[in-house]
Design an enzyme around this catalytic site. Structure first.
Site, short mmCIF file in Angstrom:
data_model
loop_
_atom_site.label_atom_id
_atom_site.label_comp_id
_atom_site.label_asym_id
_atom_site.label_seq_id
_atom_site.Cartn_x
_atom_site.Cartn_y
_atom_site.Cartn_z
N GLU A 1 0.85 -1.19 0.00
CA GLU A 1 0.00 0.00 0.00
C GLU A 1 0.89 1.23 0.00
O GLU A 1 1.75 1.39 0.86
CB GLU A 1 -0.89 0.03 1.24
CG GLU A 1 -1.91 -1.08 1.31
CD GLU A 1 -3.16 -0.79 0.50
OE1 GLU A 1 -3.34 0.37 0.03
OE2 GLU A 1 -3.97 -1.71 0.33
N HIS B 1 -3.33 -2.93 -8.66
CA HIS B 1 -4.61 -3.52 -8.25
C HIS B 1 -5.62 -3.46 -9.39
O HIS B 1 -6.40 -4.39 -9.59
CB HIS B 1 -5.12 -2.78 -7.01
CG HIS B 1 -6.13 -3.54 -6.23
ND1 HIS B 1 -6.75 -2.99 -5.14
CD2 HIS B 1 -6.62 -4.80 -6.33
CE1 HIS B 1 -7.60 -3.87 -4.63
NE2 HIS B 1 -7.53 -4.97 -5.33
N ASP C 1 -6.39 1.72 -8.39
CA ASP C 1 -5.03 1.90 -7.89
C ASP C 1 -4.01 1.01 -8.59
O ASP C 1 -4.37 -0.07 -9.05
CB ASP C 1 -4.99 1.73 -6.37
CG ASP C 1 -5.69 0.50 -5.83
OD1 ASP C 1 -6.69 0.08 -6.40
OD2 ASP C 1 -5.23 -0.03 -4.82
#
Length: 178
Positions: A103, A149, A158
């Site tokens: 992330e 993603h 994303d």
């Protein structure tokens, strides 16, 4: 930095990775051969990491990388994280079983301005930290795929259109495929 027992150790730019315990485990990765890049869409890295570590959250990740270069590890790299959701790539489904989730701390989709990347609230994002962590993972695990993603599900955007994913992937995969 280096990886020992599936955890980041050492320092990068004078900083060590923080470890934040995430108790959402669903077994060991079969063999991590994929990195999936995400954006947090949160306020900052630590708040995003705490959110992902909460027991009542349906998502987790292996790492959260802050805009200032800080790295927070939530799960060992040999543990399944819940980051890919319903996903498919290269003929496989349920990609949580094969992938390491990273992330990147930003408030959502980035935009490019004068060769730099900015969030909607005008903070600059530096991709160097992501390159460094991915290089370590490529050396420690048989990574064959680096994907966003958005490439494994049609539900997500994303890491965003401004992130240079194609260039990023080509440069890093040369490590495993010289």
């Amino acid at each position: 930095m280096y990886i020992e027992n599936h955890l980041l150790k050492g320092t990068f730019a004078g900083r060590s990775a923080k470890q934040l315990h995430c108790n959402k485990k669903s077994g060991l990765l079969e063999y991590p051969d994929m990195i999936v890049l995400h954006y947090t869409a949160g306020g900052n890295a630590m708040s995003s990491a705490h959110y992902l570590a909460r027991a009542d959250t349906d998502a987790s990740a292996h790492l959260v990388i802050a805009r200032d270069g800080g790295i927070i590890q939530l799960l060992p790299f040999d543990t399944i994280a819940w980051h890919a959701g319903q996903s498919e790539y290269a003929g496989r489904t349920n990609l949580n079983r094969y992938s390491i989730g990273i992330e990147m701390d930003n408030a959502g989709e980035l935009h490019r301005r004068e060769g730099k990347f900015y969030s909607w609230f005008n903070r600059e994002y530096m991709p160097d930290e992501v390159y460094t962590v991915c290089r370590l993972l490529l050396k420690a695990y048989p990574i064959h795929y680096i994907v966003g993603h958005s490439e494994i599900t049609n539900r997500k955007l994303d890491p965003g259109a401004a992130f240079p994913l194609k260039q990023f992937r080509e440069q890093l995969l040369k490590i495993n495929n010289p």
